[in-house]
Scaffold this motif. Structure first.
Motif, PDB file in Angstrom:
ATOM      1  N   ILE A 132     -45.990  61.715  -5.022  1.00 51.43           N
ATOM      2  CA  ILE A 132     -46.700  60.791  -3.990  1.00 51.43           C
ATOM      3  C   ILE A 132     -45.993  59.475  -3.998  1.00 51.43           C
ATOM      4  O   ILE A 132     -46.336  58.662  -4.972  1.00 51.43           O
ATOM      5  CB  ILE A 132     -47.897  60.749  -4.326  1.00 51.43           C
ATOM      6  N   GLY A 133     -45.243  59.334  -2.963  1.00 49.51           N
ATOM      7  CA  GLY A 133     -44.627  57.818  -2.751  1.00 49.51           C
ATOM      8  C   GLY A 133     -45.100  57.383  -1.354  1.00 49.51           C
ATOM      9  O   GLY A 133     -45.326  58.180  -0.559  1.00 49.51           O
ATOM     10  N   THR A 134     -44.614  56.272  -1.222  1.00 49.81           N
ATOM     11  CA  THR A 134     -44.959  55.655   0.138  1.00 49.81           C
ATOM     12  C   THR A 134     -44.320  56.380   1.396  1.00 49.81           C
ATOM     13  O   THR A 134     -44.941  56.819   2.453  1.00 49.81           O
ATOM     14  CB  THR A 134     -44.773  54.218   0.365  1.00 49.81           C
ATOM     15  N   ARG A 135     -43.003  56.942   1.302  1.00 47.88           N
ATOM     16  CA  ARG A 135     -42.406  57.689   2.012  1.00 47.88           C
ATOM     17  C   ARG A 135     -41.523  58.788   1.694  1.00 47.88           C
ATOM     18  O   ARG A 135     -41.357  58.894   0.448  1.00 47.88           O
ATOM     19  CB  ARG A 135     -41.586  56.868   3.166  1.00 47.88           C
ATOM     20  N   LYS A 182     -45.866  56.627  -6.536  1.00 49.28           N
ATOM     21  CA  LYS A 182     -47.099  55.939  -6.820  1.00 49.28           C
ATOM     22  C   LYS A 182     -47.828  56.678  -7.913  1.00 49.28           C
ATOM     23  O   LYS A 182     -48.315  56.257  -9.061  1.00 49.28           O
ATOM     24  CB  LYS A 182     -48.252  56.173  -5.685  1.00 49.28           C
ATOM     25  N   ILE A 183     -47.673  58.115  -7.677  1.00 52.32           N
ATOM     26  CA  ILE A 183     -47.860  58.891  -9.078  1.00 52.32           C
ATOM     27  C   ILE A 183     -46.992  60.132  -8.929  1.00 52.32           C
ATOM     28  O   ILE A 183     -46.526  60.506  -7.768  1.00 52.32           O
ATOM     29  CB  ILE A 183     -49.348  59.670  -9.006  1.00 52.32           C
ATOM     30  N   SER A 184     -46.818  61.108 -10.020  1.00 51.13           N
ATOM     31  CA  SER A 184     -46.273  62.261  -9.690  1.00 51.13           C
ATOM     32  C   SER A 184     -47.086  63.367 -10.956  1.00 51.13           C
ATOM     33  O   SER A 184     -47.449  62.852 -11.693  1.00 51.13           O
ATOM     34  CB  SER A 184     -44.534  62.223 -10.095  1.00 51.13           C
ATOM     35  N   PHE A 185     -46.818  64.521 -10.444  1.00 53.18           N
ATOM     36  CA  PHE A 185     -47.619  65.542 -11.335  1.00 53.18           C
ATOM     37  C   PHE A 185     -46.614  66.615 -11.309  1.00 53.18           C
ATOM     38  O   PHE A 185     -46.051  67.232 -10.329  1.00 53.18           O
ATOM     39  CB  PHE A 185     -48.765  65.836 -10.567  1.00 53.18           C
ATOM     40  N   GLY A 187     -46.579  61.363 -14.079  1.00 54.16           N
ATOM     41  CA  GLY A 187     -45.844  60.217 -13.887  1.00 54.16           C
ATOM     42  C   GLY A 187     -46.514  58.976 -13.559  1.00 54.16           C
ATOM     43  O   GLY A 187     -47.504  59.304 -12.683  1.00 54.16           O
ATOM     44  N   ALA A 188     -46.090  57.843 -13.790  1.00 50.61           N
ATOM     45  CA  ALA A 188     -46.413  56.564 -12.969  1.00 50.61           C
ATOM     46  C   ALA A 188     -47.944  56.285 -13.292  1.00 50.61           C
ATOM     47  O   ALA A 188     -48.727  55.582 -12.495  1.00 50.61           O
ATOM     48  CB  ALA A 188     -46.216  56.682 -11.379  1.00 50.61           C
ATOM     49  N   VAL A 189     -48.524  57.059 -14.221  1.00 52.56           N
ATOM     50  CA  VAL A 189     -50.094  56.667 -14.519  1.00 52.56           C
ATOM     51  C   VAL A 189     -50.385  56.121 -15.893  1.00 52.56           C
ATOM     52  O   VAL A 189     -51.431  55.888 -16.361  1.00 52.56           O
ATOM     53  CB  VAL A 189     -51.057  57.972 -14.346  1.00 52.56           C
TER      54      VAL A 189
END
Lengths: 775, 281
Positions: B180-183, B190-193, B212-214
């Motif tokens: 999940i990124g802005t674009r 923002k996060i990745s799973f 990721g990213a959490v």
């Protein structure tokens, strides 16, 4: 057979080849020997008084030549807004002031032999600040306890309300009919508050300016500007240099969108050149463009309507609060347009009250930005109407068709509210909004999608939404454009225009207009735009004016040339003028088919008899501002699991009169749509508790890129505006008004969740969906 | 001025590494951003730069019997096109930045940058990758989760270079990756799973989950994964709240420019739940 030779044809853009081969020059491409590079020192505080500036250490850095700050520059109040004279924006700005009003305000500049030295020296300037209480919340700006940001001796150049003592940068108010009575008549009241955020124009070329003395000691400014003639006037008045000593040249421009209407770098480079007798240059970094240039004004708009059960709106109140930021650039006119460009579209509402206030805060400066207040106003308006149509069980398309202004009609608002002052009465002569609505709806497959909440995949749901809008075509009775033209011996023509092509393609459009009048191929027109020494005056590229206003000047000018050509031809052919016709570089006598070529006519006029130069000039100011109209439709997919909005398809159906160049029309619409979607979904200025913008680079401030662009369809509805050149109206701004409200309406259609503030980030959407229990 | 070394081979690079304090520079897609200054000026680095991105010895992909060895300076584009690359890794690489960045950015660079949002990291954690570190004296192999110690922190010593990445061969039937990124491109996560699973006779034979990213580093738990192994879909349904709450304590996201902690945590857990209930069949 087609009535036109060049109009309505997507001819090759005049600068296409030279742009793609990199031959064209932008401001930063101009190199001069012995240039001074300028770097600006900005305020780290959002509100502070400068107690002292000590530049000793900075001056000692090798290569530093000049350092400017409040102690050694002319202290002249002005506005950087880059508007016509007298400007409607308040005179509240100095080149460098003793006070700083936002993080990013100018404190000093360093001019050095290298950029490296200038950057180093900037950091060695010692500034003593007395920090003052900042004001960030526009809603509190007018409270008694709020810190005053501007000084009492600042003033407005035109008779408008301007009260720096209460942080009021501008106020406009109109009342039509009886608002109270209207509300009493209503079956219910619908009232909501809508909010829009800061945004940056993100023109790919950052602001840049260069200056030097020519061989005869005149100051030449090369600038990435939308308003070369205003630059000359403003530099002249701020630096007390006679306008005749200044020449402003506009090279190719890498996008403006309103951001380059501001005149804030040109006086600085000019002053450095003036003091040091050396060329000077400044190119802003992206960070500076974000923070210290200009932005879209954030607004809070309260809409209150009295509604009868059949959807009749008995009363409409619109209350706009606009955050002007630290200086009042465009704070009056953008504010006015929130009402002036929105309210006339529903001209059957009898009782209207519009009040708008622009207030100062210690945040970045607002300014002109494509859409210019209409974007903010239509965000509120279109959502509000969607709400009303749903509440009264009406088809939104039929609702809009029932209430919008039609050909032959007027609106009281036109007269009551202009740009900052009273407006100009006008009757709508072209409006194909019904057709725009129908064709746009068909293209998005509206009735098979609206309200269906079609599921796509396990966690996504689709919805459709729409919005309508109008804009203007120039500022009536104010904006003036002019053109001059002369004929060459090969039958080509020099066309000199003050109008400013920023990448919009206006050079091509204006050449098409001239060549159509003369019935010659576009290539026969050699256009030169925006050089204050060579071309006649034009207000510049803003307010959707170039095609309509400057285009009309070109048309008039070309008609005068045509007349001269006919005169000469009639002498040569011994024919009556009324029998002569222009056709593909020839003049033909329709009776005996005798013909004479443009080359022969030109040679004759230059060398043979009663010699003279076939040449002409014309100016145009419009007494009205015919609005283009648009209906925009969007299909979105909402990811219920993550709150992400995916735009699937975006349709715009636009009535911009006769399109001069259909591809460039599409380009303007598509560009506006992408700009508008990006603004609706992502773009925002984030500030920390000290008023510092924290996402001041493209790394953190995301805009739409090629991979994000959905299917975009643009429908140009056939229309003709009798007051425009070959029937044309404007198209540069209008299409940015629809994306945000249309997407908001589509999100509601998909999820039943209403978002009243942009941007619709996944974080915001997810939270709303969760709160509504839709997940 | 930036001083830089461009060694001829790995040995020379390691020698430089031993003699001087230098910054290894592979694709430079992170370093150039970190080192940037005022626009129009050359970037600044605190230490001299050691270019390694051109070294052939660091650009091989070798398939061995039980594992895949990936040279640290392989570009992400090169790996995307490599036929030996496991599908799970390719899916993460597809979402990585943009074609331009993937053409120059390297897998080793992404690992050594040790960003919480590093897009190759969740999958490398999930597949039990390890890294081979080399200095003049020899090599050592370190599991990825021990290599990365925190935000921007690794156990790479000043005289070492990351030589290669070892990925045990293992196939998964179910691969579920969401970034999940802005674009869509050129946006940090923002996060990745990432969820990987192998089913056998209706039972979960193997399962890997990373976030990721959490948190400062990738979040995963072999312990929780072990609890899911051998279970049927039905069994899992019953323990989902428990599993979610166990992961929930491990997720320590922050508020920043890109998103906020609330969003990161709740959406990460929703993706987990979605993986366990819907993706696993």
């Amino acid at each position: 057979m087609d009535k036109y030779l060049n109009i309505g044809k997507s001819v090759k853009k005049i600068d296409a080849t030279s742009l793609v081969t990199g031959a064209e020059k932008f401001t930063s491409d101009f190199k001069f020997e012995n240039t001074l590079y300028i770097v600006i020192l900005y305020s780290p505080h959002s509100h502070a008084e400068i107690m002292n500036i000590d530049t000793t250490k900075a001056e000692n850095i090798e290569g530093v030549v000049d350092i400017l700050h409040y102690k050694n520059v002319p202290r002249v109040l002005h506005t950087t807004a880059g508007q016509g004279y007298p400007e409607p924006s308040p005179y509240d700005t100095y080149l460098f002031d003793k006070k700083v009003r936002f993080v990013g305000d100018r404190v000093a500049l360093v001019a050095a032999n290298t950029k490296e030295a200038a950057v180093q020296a900037k950091d060695k300037i010692k500034v003593d600040y007395k920090v003052l209480t900042p004001l960030y919340n526009p809603e509190k700006a007018m409270e008694n306890s709020a810190q005053q940001i501007h000084e009492d001796d600042e003033y407005a150049k035109i008779p408008v309300k301007y009260r720096p003592d209460i942080n009021l940068a501008a106020e406009v108010e109109i009342t039509l009919g009886d608002i109270k009575k209207g509300f009493q008549k209503a079956d219910f009241i619908e009232e909501h508050i809508y909010r829009t955020q800061y945004a940056s124009h993100c023109a790919i070329e950052p602001h840049a300016a260069a200056s030097f003395f020519d061989e005869r000691g005149r100051l030449v400014i090369i600038s990435s500007t939308q308003v070369p003639f205003h630059v000359r006037r403003i530099v002249s008045s701020v630096l007390s240099i006679p306008a005749g000593m200044i020449r402003v040249i506009k090279p190719r421009i890498g996008g403006g969108f309103g951001g380059k209407q501001e005149v804030f770098l040109e006086p600085l480079v000019s002053l450095v050149t003036w003091r040091n007798k050396r060329p000077a240059k400044i190119i802003l970094s992206r960070k500076e463009v974000f923070v210290s240039s200009r932005t879209r004004h954030p607004t809070r708009i309260r809409m209150k309507t009295g509604v009868e059960n059949d959807g009749t709106i008995t009363s409409l109140e619109m209350d706009g609060l606009m955050n002007a930021g630290a200086y009042g650039s465009h704070s009056l006119t953008v504010l006015s347009n929130i009402g002036a460009k929105v309210l006339p579209i529903f001209n059957k509402i009898e009782n209207i009250h519009f009040i708008g206030r622009s207030v100062y805060t210690n945040l970045p400066i607002g300014g002109a930005y494509r859409g210019y207040g209409a974007t903010q106003g239509y965000f509120a308006f279109n959502q509000h109407m969607d709400i009303i149509a749903r509440k009264t069980n009406q088809d939104i398309l039929e609702f809009f068709k029932r209430w919008h202004i039609q050909e032959g009609e007027t609106s009281n608002v036109f007269k009551a509210l202009g740009e900052g002052k009273e407006g100009v009465d006008q009757i709508i002569k072209s409006c194909k909004l019904d057709e725009c609505i129908d064709r746009g709806a068909a293209a998005i497959n509206w009735y098979n999608k609206r309200g269906k909440r079609i599921k796509s995949g396990k966690d996504r749901v689709k919805g459709v939404g729409m919005a309508v809008a109008m804009q203007g075509s120039g500022i009536p009775k104010i904006d003036m454009g002019s053109a001059s033209m002369k004929m060459n011996e090969d039958g080509s023509f020099n066309l000199l225009v003050g109008a400013t092509d920023l990448g919009t393609g206006s050079d091509t459009i204006l050449a098409q207009i001239a060549s159509e009048v003369l019935r010659i191929p576009v290539e026969k027109i050699i256009i030169l735009s925006s050089d204050t020494d060579l071309t006649p005056f034009d207000v510049g590229a803003y307010a959707s004016s170039t095609t309509y206003v400057s285009g009309s000047a070109v048309e008039k000018c070309a008609r005068k040339i045509a007349e001269q050509i006919i005169n000469v031809a009639s002498n040569i052919l011994k024919s009556k003028k009324e029998n002569l016709l222009l056709d593909m570089g020839k003049v033909i006598d329709i009776r005996d088919k005798k013909a004479v070529s443009f080359e022969e006519i030109s040679l004759y006029s230059l060398y043979e008899q009663d010699q003279f130069q076939i040449q002409s000039q014309a100016s145009h100011v419009s007494s009205e501002s015919p609005p283009p109209f648009i209906a925009q439709f969007v299909e979105v997919e909402v990811d219920i699991k993550t709150g992400r909005i995916y735009v699937i398809k975006f349709v715009s159906a636009v009535d911009c009169g006769q399109p001069i160049h259909p591809k460039l029309v599409e380009g303007q619409v598509e560009g506006s749509v992408v700009n508008g979607i990006s603004y609706a979904l992502w773009e925002d200025y984030l500030f920390d508790s000290k008023g510092r913008m924290t996402n001041n680079r493209f790394w953190d401030y995301k805009i739409y890129t090629a991979t994000d662009i959905p299917e975009i369809e643009t429908i140009v509805v056939s229309s003709y505006e009798e007051t425009g050149p070959f029937g044309a109206k404007s198209v540069g701004e209008i299409a940015i008004n629809g994306p945000a409200p249309a997407i908001a309406n589509a999100i509601y259609d998909a999820t039943g969740v209403r978002l009243f503030d942009i941007p619709f980030t996944p974080e915001k959407v997810y939270k709303k969906i969760k709160e509504a229990g839709r997940t | 001025m930036v001083s830089a070394y461009r060694p001829e081979n790995l040995k020379e690079a390691l020698l430089r590494r031993k003699e001087f304090r230098v910054i290894p520079f592979a694709g430079g897609t992170d370093l150039m951003v970190k080192g940037r200054r005022w626009s129009g000026l050359a970037p600044h680095f605190k230490l001299p730069v050691l270019f390694i991105g051109h070294l052939g010895e660091l650009k091989n992909v070798e398939l061995e019997q039980n594992c895949l060895r990936i040279g640290s300076c392989c570009t992400l584009s090169y790996l995307l096109e490599n036929e030996n690359m496991p599908q799970a890794i390719k899916i993460a690489l597809w979402m990585f930045a943009s074609p331009a960045i993937r053409n120059i950015g390297t897998i080793g660079g992404n690992i050594c940058n040790a960003s919480p949002a590093g897009d190759t990291l969740p999958v490398l954690y999930a597949v039990n990758a390890s890294v081979v570190l080399k200095n003049m004296n020899g090599i050592r192999e370190v599991p990825i989760e021990q290599f990365i110690k925190g935000v921007g922190k690794t156990v790479l010593q000043d005289d070492e270079l990351l030589k290669e990445i070892i990925i045990p061969i293992k196939s998964f039937d179910i691969i579920y990756y969401r970034k999940i990124g802005t674009r869509k491109a050129n946006a940090l996560s923002k996060i990745s799973f990432l969820g990987l699973a192998k089913m056998k006779n209706g039972l979960i034979e193997d399962i890997r989950i990373s976030f990721g990213a959490v948190a400062p580093t990738v979040v995963g738990s072999r312990e929780i994964e072990d609890r899911l192994k051998g279970k049927t879909k039905k069994d899992i349904k019953q323990i989902i709240p428990e599993i979610c709450s166990q992961y929930s304590t491990l997720l320590k996201p922050i508020d920043d420019q890109r998103s906020n902690a609330y969003y990161r945590k709740t959406v990460s857990l929703r993706l987990l739940k979605h993986f366990l209930t819907t993706e696993i069949l």
